[in-house]
Write a protein that holds these residues in place. Structure first.
Motif, PDB file in Angstrom:
ATOM      1  N   TYR A  27      32.896  40.974  52.457  1.00 55.52           N
ATOM      2  CA  TYR A  27      34.082  40.911  53.314  1.00 55.52           C
ATOM      3  C   TYR A  27      34.772  39.552  53.308  1.00 55.52           C
ATOM      4  CZ  TYR A  27      32.294  45.413  54.676  1.00 55.52           C
ATOM      5  OH  TYR A  27      31.860  46.695  54.640  1.00 55.52           O
ATOM      6  N   ALA A  28      34.245  38.617  52.493  1.00 54.88           N
ATOM      7  CA  ALA A  28      34.932  37.332  52.317  1.00 54.88           C
ATOM      8  C   ALA A  28      35.101  37.151  50.808  1.00 54.88           C
ATOM      9  CB  ALA A  28      34.109  36.199  52.919  1.00 54.88           C
ATOM     10  N   THR A  34      25.367  38.988  48.396  1.00 58.45           N
ATOM     11  CA  THR A  34      26.635  39.724  48.363  1.00 58.45           C
ATOM     12  C   THR A  34      27.668  38.966  49.180  1.00 58.45           C
ATOM     13  OG1 THR A  34      26.181  40.959  50.389  1.00 58.45           O
ATOM     14  CG2 THR A  34      25.386  41.927  48.328  1.00 58.45           C
ATOM     15  N   SER A  35      28.913  39.297  48.953  1.00 60.03           N
ATOM     16  CA  SER A  35      30.000  38.739  49.767  1.00 60.03           C
ATOM     17  C   SER A  35      31.089  39.794  49.903  1.00 60.03           C
ATOM     18  CB  SER A  35      30.553  37.458  49.118  1.00 60.03           C
ATOM     19  OG  SER A  35      31.497  36.866  49.999  1.00 60.03           O
TER      20      SER A  35
END
Lengths: 412, 412, 412
Positions: free
Chosen positions: A114-115, A111-112
């Protein structure tokens, strides 16, 4: 429970979005839920509720043929990937591809949140079979203002003091982690009948969900006396209880007491794992532990496509449920009493609580239990303390306490 | 360090006198010292500074030949022997002779500080070779009003709270006990750079010296937070740490933490040994432990002429020094912090302290360390507590704390 | 002691009645007693002193021949049996007969104090030999208003704080349980000379006797600092100490200290056993433990005719007595002192308490003991604490404390 795992498995969940909503709709067929929608941008302690992510399709195609296809497994897309529609060389694409070289036939879960980024997860075998050349890359996703969705189910008790049971709802097609936890929580909630405590079941995304719930329920926290985070609840391993940060909370002692009849493991608290991280942060320091079978990251299928419904065993779900039920049965009856006749033993015989015939050496367990409860009921010792110290079963001790309470020899 | 041991070895030290002064002069070639002279007769708690003892020569001679000669070894004369110039029979002399029948080739070490007396120490072999007859006995010593001499070296710290490091300077030609301790203390003091605590190194005679220092520094005692007595620091044995009287002082925990990587032994406090006896007397009860290799009286060469410079090994001096440096490195960085964002975890990612890509199970140690520090920084737990509980290296924990402090997530 | 066991054995004791009185008369030949008579009907906490029971004869006869005869063994009659004079069939009689089928040659011991009933105890072998038919059944007993009888012997001490030693007097022809306890208590009381504490020896019926004593001595309870219940004190087994409810009372530590030189067992408190049940009820929670050899119900002869004087061994009575004497010798000398010269060590040498000759490594035990006492005499540590922590014998520690006290270096 296993049926619920199978039904929920195909949905593409994340920390926000329609996958979560659809999950909660299916759960609500089994258990009534109150569902909450918290808008993007809401400040929750040190965090902000993120934009809502939804996805309809994604693939990597070569000459019109899908080599990696979101429709085959939602693990193929890195969670919270931004939209993409491009053609690029394999060399250019590689920076966005995630594989597990040590487990070449499994798709990893990444997952990503917050970026801002995008990416695909695939098996090493697939990657090895992809020739150099141009690829069509497409992710049909949206990342817009929306909501974070979570749900509660409350079983009212005789008192407003609460036990919380929490499980996360943010993982896509992963079965043990944590559809198994959801399934056990649902069955557990359905099985509670007129409990002493109020039991609050929480279905919410990991980390941000728990933090959001805590931020929105600040005035309720002091009512939360005990709690249990359910995770990885259905694999073939034995039960593992991870203690609360306090280490000697009542829930810790109850689980240790109940599990000692089973093969099990008890581990100390650590600030890594599931939402016990939040409940046990130093500002809250709640008596919340975590019950798993094989803990996260300790089975090779963890966070891969190997964690599928076949990895979850119906009899293990049932065993986890049973342990929870036993634990809450003890927790619900555990009390501290005060002996109202504390100077010498009271005369149990005249109340019909003691054998008339003296001299026998095989005093009945029920009588011993009454003597133990009377002796230790000084306001300091709980029934669980008495069970542990006497070596008598908790049920026997609880029955003795009820009989003595009925005979007006004890008060709470 | 071994060179210093060899240089100091021939001097005839005692609890007072020129041997101590000359010792401190040599030490001051390596380390600047503040030297103090306390007059005979000064009241120090229950004791009185004694007269000063000096000696120039002594012998037992037969027919003009020295059978026992102070010039060959200063151990031959009982410390604080009064002057003698007499001729007497061996029978008469025997009451003043001390040998070690079980170790016939070694000279014992004996003193008589507080009862006026004189005597000689010699090997059993020498005694066995002395025929009956008349002996010329001479001790050219003085016992007059003078001073007790001790010295300090201070390494100023960022705070005025102090760590004291103490070693005794009163033993004549004995190398491990305690020239080795002096040598390690000197090297340790030279290696400290800009420490947090103020470090005070004390070079003083045993018992009366420590009592004198304590009596003259009554107003400084409350600044002394930790301390270490160095003794028997260079023999071939493994390190032995003797706990402070408190048993759970920070210095005790630091030494236990540092030593667990080495072969070592930890022993409980006892009121016998070196100057920890005084620092840990009940009126002070300081957090002062004692570090040795083989403890006093547990090696056969103890308090005999066998404790010579060859008994002290350069690599063991280096190992003792290294353990002290490691211990003070931990002690100096150990702090209690308070998490300023204690409700749930703070969002490390937005501060660049956390991996953007989620889902991987091999969270980096540095990230785990930050979660541990945040979770346990409630003002109750020190960094050493956190290192012990997490199982992560103290350095990693200290680095994490610094990063979090820099990010304004912690305060002291 | 064994002679006293044999003399008391034939008497038919119960919780009241002339058997108890006669027992106390015989005891008073060895030890002066103050005897108390408490009338039937007296309220004592939750209980009421029962009617007094006496019995002169009882039997079951067939064709004029006594098949079961109280004159042969007073165990044959259930304690507190109501009078009977009837003829009945064996079938009718069976409901009133008690045997031990697993131990067919032994007569069990049974009572029915608080439910009016009657019955006979006999061997299974006797019962098996009784043909069907009519039996003459007779119990010449009385159950009338009277008194409960107990006695005390007090050894005055230097202080009015008390140690109680208690044993029960209510068992008929049973030797180990508890004539052995009575015998040891008598010998122990006779052996105490000018003790520090006041020692109160209690000879009273089990349960109701202890409750009666507690109720009548409410204002004295706060003086009771320590206590020991003696039971089963003469069988061949090793000594067993059962801790007080507190678990860390001084008596618990003293017994553990004294017994470690012997084969022994220490068991945790449980609210079943002898009169420690009453002394350790939560309203009192006294520091009272119980000393036995083989504990009740753990030897096959317990509460049967097998517990006869031959089951009690003179050398075991002597061993129990010796352990009690050692324990009280420690308890009586255990004190907390305060070091009046707590800053550094005081100078023992100038008071003649320390070897003048220094440097020897074999410091005498007496000197070590003084250093230990000085170091730990901060008002927190008792001499027993110091003995345990130093590993030195209690006697050596107590002697050192006396010497230091005489030298005005300690105060209590």
């Amino acid at each position: 429970m296993h049926e619920l795992v199978r039904r929920l498995y195909p949905l593409c969940r994340s920390i926000t979005g329609d996958g979560v909503r659809r999950t909660l709709e299916i759960v609500s067929e089994y258990l009534p839920l109150d569902t909450y929608e918290v808008p993007t941008g809401t400040e929750v302690f040190d965090w902000t509720v993120p934009r809502e992510w939804n996805i309809s399709d994604a693939y990597i195609a070569s000459e019109g043929r899908r080599v990696v296809d979101f429709q085959a497994s939602n693990l193929h897309v890195v969670g919270y990937s931004t939209p993409v529609a491009a053609t690029m060389s394999l060399a250019e694409l590689r920076g966005h591809l995630h594989t597990l070289p040590e487990q070449p036939s499994l798709i990893p879960y990444r997952t990503s949140y917050y970026a801002e980024n995008w990416g695909f997860c695939l098996t090493q075998e697939t990657l090895d079979g992809m020739p150099d050349g141009e690829y069509e890359v497409r992710i049909d996703s949206t990342l817009d203002d929306g909501h974070l969705t979570y749900a509660e189910h409350v079983v009212p008790g005789q008192v407003t003091d609460e036990v919380i049971v929490s499980c996360h709802t943010c993982h896509p097609s992963l079965a043990n982690d944590n559809l198994a936890g959801i399934a056990v929580a649902v069955a557990l909630a359905r099985s509670l009948e007129n409990p002493f405590y109020t039991y609050r079941f929480l279905f919410m995304p990991g980390t941000i969900g728990a933090i959001t719930w805590l931020a929105r329920n600040a005035d309720r926290i002091e009512k939360v006396k005990h709690g249990l985070v359910l995770a990885c609840a259905g694999d073939a391993g034995h039960l593992t209880y991870k203690k609360s940060r306090r280490g000697d909370a009542e829930i810790d002692r109850v689980l240790a007491y109940v599990l000692r009849e089973r093969e099990h493991e008890i581990v100390e608290f650590s600030p890594y794992g599931y939402d016990e991280r939040q409940f046990c942060s130093p500002g809250f320091n709640l008596g919340v532990g975590s019950l798993s079978r094989t803990p996260y990251a300790r089975y090779p299928e963890y966070h891969t496509s190997g964690d599928n419904p076949d990895f979850v065993l119906p009899e293990k779900l049932a065993d986890t449920l049973s342990a929870c039920q036993q634990a809450f049965s003890v927790l619900d009856r555990d009390r501290r009493y005060v002996n109202l006749s504390p100077y010498g033993e009271p005369q149990l015989g005249k109340r019909g609580l003691y054998d008339a015939l003296g001299g026998r050496s095989d005093a009945k367990q029920a009588q011993l239990a009454m003597l133990w409860v009377l002796n230790l009921s000084d306001g300091e010792h709980s029934l669980l303390d008495i069970a542990e110290r006497s070596g008598l079963p908790f049920d026997t001790i609880a029955d003795a306490a009820r009989a003595l309470h009925d005979a007006a020899l004890l008060k709470e």
